[in-house]
Scaffold this motif. Structure first.
Motif, PDB file in Angstrom:
ATOM      1  N   PRO A   1      59.050  65.818  98.871  1.00  0.00           N
ATOM      2  CA  PRO A   1      59.477  67.224  98.829  1.00  0.00           C
ATOM      3  C   PRO A   1      60.134  67.644 100.135  1.00  0.00           C
ATOM      4  CG  PRO A   1      57.110  67.071  99.183  1.00  0.00           C
ATOM      5  CD  PRO A   1      57.586  65.675  98.898  1.00  0.00           C
ATOM      6  N   SER A   2      60.868  68.723 100.086  1.00  0.00           N
ATOM      7  CA  SER A   2      61.435  69.269 101.321  1.00  0.00           C
ATOM      8  C   SER A   2      60.303  69.865 102.157  1.00  0.00           C
ATOM      9  CB  SER A   2      62.475  70.348 100.997  1.00  0.00           C
ATOM     10  OG  SER A   2      61.875  71.406 100.254  1.00  0.00           O
ATOM     11  N   SER A   3      60.419  69.749 103.458  1.00  0.00           N
ATOM     12  CA  SER A   3      59.374  70.215 104.388  1.00  0.00           C
ATOM     13  C   SER A   3      57.999  69.705 103.969  1.00  0.00           C
ATOM     14  CB  SER A   3      59.363  71.746 104.465  1.00  0.00           C
ATOM     15  OG  SER A   3      60.608  72.250 104.843  1.00  0.00           O
ATOM     16  N   PRO A   4      57.813  68.400 103.885  1.00  0.00           N
ATOM     17  CA  PRO A   4      56.555  67.855 103.377  1.00  0.00           C
ATOM     18  C   PRO A   4      55.377  68.135 104.308  1.00  0.00           C
ATOM     19  CG  PRO A   4      57.956  66.101 104.211  1.00  0.00           C
ATOM     20  CD  PRO A   4      58.776  67.339 104.223  1.00  0.00           C
ATOM     21  N   LYS A   5      54.221  68.442 103.702  1.00  0.00           N
ATOM     22  CA  LYS A   5      52.952  68.593 104.412  1.00  0.00           C
ATOM     23  C   LYS A   5      51.942  67.760 103.623  1.00  0.00           C
ATOM     24  CE  LYS A   5      51.881  72.620 106.102  1.00  0.00           C
ATOM     25  NZ  LYS A   5      51.567  74.075 106.215  1.00  0.00           N
ATOM     26  N   LEU A   6      51.809  66.498 104.025  1.00  0.00           N
ATOM     27  CA  LEU A   6      51.120  65.501 103.223  1.00  0.00           C
ATOM     28  C   LEU A   6      49.737  65.192 103.806  1.00  0.00           C
ATOM     29  CD1 LEU A   6      54.157  63.056 102.873  1.00  0.00           C
ATOM     30  CD2 LEU A   6      53.681  65.141 101.556  1.00  0.00           C
ATOM     31  N   ALA A   7      48.775  64.949 102.916  1.00  0.00           N
ATOM     32  CA  ALA A   7      47.404  64.648 103.349  1.00  0.00           C
ATOM     33  C   ALA A   7      46.664  63.977 102.191  1.00  0.00           C
ATOM     34  CB  ALA A   7      46.684  65.914 103.795  1.00  0.00           C
ATOM     35  N   ASN A   8      45.398  63.625 102.427  1.00  0.00           N
ATOM     36  CA  ASN A   8      44.498  63.069 101.402  1.00  0.00           C
ATOM     37  C   ASN A   8      45.063  61.812 100.739  1.00  0.00           C
ATOM     38  OD1 ASN A   8      42.361  65.198 101.411  1.00  0.00           O
ATOM     39  ND2 ASN A   8      44.076  66.501 100.795  1.00  0.00           N
ATOM     40  N   PHE A   9      45.538  60.876 101.552  1.00  0.00           N
ATOM     41  CA  PHE A   9      46.098  59.630 101.020  1.00  0.00           C
ATOM     42  C   PHE A   9      44.990  58.752 100.444  1.00  0.00           C
ATOM     43  CE2 PHE A   9      48.910  61.090 104.391  1.00  0.00           C
ATOM     44  CZ  PHE A   9      50.162  60.996 103.804  1.00  0.00           C
ATOM     45  N   LYS A  10      45.241  58.169  99.285  1.00  0.00           N
ATOM     46  CA  LYS A  10      44.239  57.300  98.667  1.00  0.00           C
ATOM     47  C   LYS A  10      44.922  56.193  97.871  1.00  0.00           C
ATOM     48  CE  LYS A  10      40.278  58.834  97.925  1.00  0.00           C
ATOM     49  NZ  LYS A  10      39.025  59.513  97.492  1.00  0.00           N
ATOM     50  N   TRP A  11      44.634  54.931  98.256  1.00  0.00           N
ATOM     51  CA  TRP A  11      45.173  53.770  97.558  1.00  0.00           C
ATOM     52  C   TRP A  11      44.600  53.682  96.155  1.00  0.00           C
ATOM     53  CZ3 TRP A  11      48.959  50.416  98.923  1.00  0.00           C
ATOM     54  CH2 TRP A  11      49.307  50.297 100.271  1.00  0.00           C
ATOM     55  N   SER A  12      45.424  53.215  95.218  1.00  0.00           N
ATOM     56  CA  SER A  12      44.910  52.869  93.896  1.00  0.00           C
ATOM     57  C   SER A  12      44.195  51.522  93.992  1.00  0.00           C
ATOM     58  CB  SER A  12      46.052  52.787  92.884  1.00  0.00           C
ATOM     59  OG  SER A  12      46.944  51.736  93.227  1.00  0.00           O
ATOM     60  N   PRO A  13      43.230  51.238  93.110  1.00  0.00           N
ATOM     61  CA  PRO A  13      42.525  49.953  93.175  1.00  0.00           C
ATOM     62  C   PRO A  13      43.436  48.731  93.096  1.00  0.00           C
ATOM     63  CG  PRO A  13      41.310  51.483  91.798  1.00  0.00           C
ATOM     64  CD  PRO A  13      42.615  52.157  92.132  1.00  0.00           C
ATOM     65  N   ASN A  14      44.553  48.814  92.340  1.00  0.00           N
ATOM     66  CA  ASN A  14      45.457  47.660  92.252  1.00  0.00           C
ATOM     67  C   ASN A  14      46.476  47.618  93.385  1.00  0.00           C
ATOM     68  OD1 ASN A  14      47.336  49.642  91.621  1.00  0.00           O
ATOM     69  ND2 ASN A  14      47.639  48.973  89.504  1.00  0.00           N
ATOM     70  N   GLN A  15      46.391  48.591  94.327  1.00  0.00           N
ATOM     71  CA  GLN A  15      47.226  48.624  95.530  1.00  0.00           C
ATOM     72  C   GLN A  15      48.713  48.823  95.243  1.00  0.00           C
ATOM     73  OE1 GLN A  15      45.318  47.479  98.928  1.00  0.00           O
ATOM     74  NE2 GLN A  15      44.175  48.711  97.450  1.00  0.00           N
ATOM     75  N   ARG A  16      49.046  49.249  94.044  1.00  0.00           N
ATOM     76  CA  ARG A  16      50.454  49.485  93.700  1.00  0.00           C
ATOM     77  C   ARG A  16      50.884  50.922  93.988  1.00  0.00           C
ATOM     78  NH1 ARG A  16      51.559  47.674  87.715  1.00  0.00           N
ATOM     79  NH2 ARG A  16      53.594  48.540  88.326  1.00  0.00           N
ATOM     80  N   TYR A  17      49.934  51.820  94.154  1.00  0.00           N
ATOM     81  CA  TYR A  17      50.246  53.240  94.337  1.00  0.00           C
ATOM     82  C   TYR A  17      49.361  53.838  95.435  1.00  0.00           C
ATOM     83  CZ  TYR A  17      52.075  52.481  89.599  1.00  0.00           C
ATOM     84  OH  TYR A  17      52.725  51.987  88.501  1.00  0.00           O
ATOM     85  N   ILE A  18      49.848  54.926  95.983  1.00  0.00           N
ATOM     86  CA  ILE A  18      49.029  55.782  96.843  1.00  0.00           C
ATOM     87  C   ILE A  18      49.170  57.211  96.327  1.00  0.00           C
ATOM     88  CG2 ILE A  18      48.792  56.818  99.123  1.00  0.00           C
ATOM     89  CD1 ILE A  18      49.482  54.237 100.397  1.00  0.00           C
ATOM     90  N   ALA A  19      48.052  57.816  96.002  1.00  0.00           N
ATOM     91  CA  ALA A  19      48.061  59.233  95.643  1.00  0.00           C
ATOM     92  C   ALA A  19      47.862  60.060  96.909  1.00  0.00           C
ATOM     93  CB  ALA A  19      46.958  59.531  94.632  1.00  0.00           C
TER      94      ALA A  19
END
Length: 347
Positions: free
Chosen positions: A112-130
């Motif tokens: 997104p524009s002007s991102p304010k990102l937090a609470n990173f969490k890997w998926s168990p299969n390591q293909r994604y990060i929420a």
């Protein structure tokens, strides 16, 4: 006499002109600004196989806008009541993916524009990060595709990141359990304007007990009402394809953890009564196990409100019926190590 009046008028006019000259925040000289505004080295999120490393960047300091936002201090929490996330959260504003062994990194597309990102969490299969993105009015759920080096918003409802886990992956990496601001949330009470209906009364039971002192405690019924509204959340299940459904109705949920086998979910839920002496971690709560269809399988423990404790950490074993929420929280990690045994027994 005329000269005196002329002098007074001149001083008054000068002061008026000076008062109308609105001052703004000033920047230091270029040399000092370059010292302060040095780009920080990124933090890293490395997958288990050490093949992909996500670089997360942030600014050196918060903006004036961030520092001037309203903050509610309730039961040990410091909350932004507009966006529903902690008011002291450290945000990141840029993501890159570094393939381990390569020299160049990939800038993540679709943020997104002007991102304010937090609470990173890997998926168990390591293909994604929420992760979450905080706008001016809400917290959004986003997901990063590691292979494609692209991000997208996954869910259109506002999340509640005020207390405990906000994102929990399922074991198959196909869906997430997220906390959502409930549709029936009541308006918060403006404590600066609200007139109390009676005095705040605290009654001692006469027992001597050692206890810590805490900051940001509840002080009255208005604080209680505001804390409950900000702590309440619905748990929704959100699939990577974008579909979603309500998984659990609104409650004051703390930690949420999916079992390694993916069959069960451990949920911590707080209840009244509240306390003016301790933080929310020592409020009464239950730790329940649900199956993935949100049906209760077992209540592991039910902890009452604890305002005084036996000395020492052996209280968990010696006084299991009176151990604190703080101590129970410390045992959750060790309990998760036995998830597989518990799953086999329940099935």
């Amino acid at each position: 006499m005329l000269r005196m009046w002329i002098a007074i008028i001149c001083v008054f006019c000068a002061n008026s002109l000076f008062a109308q000259d609105a001052l703004q925040y000033q920047k230091p000289s270029k040399e000092i600004l370059e010292l302060v505004d040095v780009t920080l080295a990124p933090a890293t999120l490395l997958d288990d196989k050490q093949e992909n490393m996500v670089l997360i960047f942030r600014d050196n300091y918060k903006s004036i806008d961030d520092l001037s936002k309203e903050e509610l201090r309730l039961a040990g929490l410091r909350i932004d009541p507009v966006t529903n996330i902690g008011s002291r959260v450290t945000y990141y504003n840029k993501l890159e993916i570094q393939r381990v062994g390569r020299t160049e990194s990939l800038v993540v597309k679709g943020l997104p524009s002007s991102p304010k990102l937090a609470n990173f969490k890997w998926s168990p299969n390591q293909r994604y990060i929420a992760f979450t993105h905080t706008t001016k009015t809400r917290v959004e759920l986003w997901v990063l595709d590691i292979e494609a080096a692209s991000a997208r918003r996954l869910f259109d409802k506002p999340l509640n990141a005020n207390m405990g886990d906000v994102i929990s992956w399922d074991a198959k990496s196909k869906s997430l359990l997220v906390k959502v601001v409930p549709s029936d949330r009541k308006a918060l009470i403006d404590t600066s304007l609200a007139v109390p209906t009676g005095p705040t009364i605290s009654v001692s039971d006469g027992k001597k007990a050692q206890n810590r002192t805490y900051q940001d405690l509840l002080k009255n019924k208005n604080d209680e009402a505001n804390f409950e509204q900000l702590a309440r959340a619905e748990i929704h299940r959100v699939w990577l394809k974008g579909d979603s459904a309500v998984w659990r109705k609104a409650g004051m949920y703390g930690e949420v953890s999916v079992s390694p086998g993916g069959d069960y979910v451990m949920v911590q839920e707080y209840q009244r009564p509240f306390s003016y002496l301790v933080t929310y971690r020592r409020f009464g709560h239950t730790v329940d196990i649900y199956n993935m269809d949100a049906k209760l399988a077992k209540t592991i423990v039910s902890v009452p409100l604890i305002e005084d404790l036996p000395q020492g950490f052996m209280a968990v074993r010696t006084y299991p019926e009176t151990c604190s929420g703080e101590m129970i929280s410390q045992t959750l990690l060790s309990m998760q190590k036995h998830w597989m045994v518990e799953t086999q027994r329940l099935t």
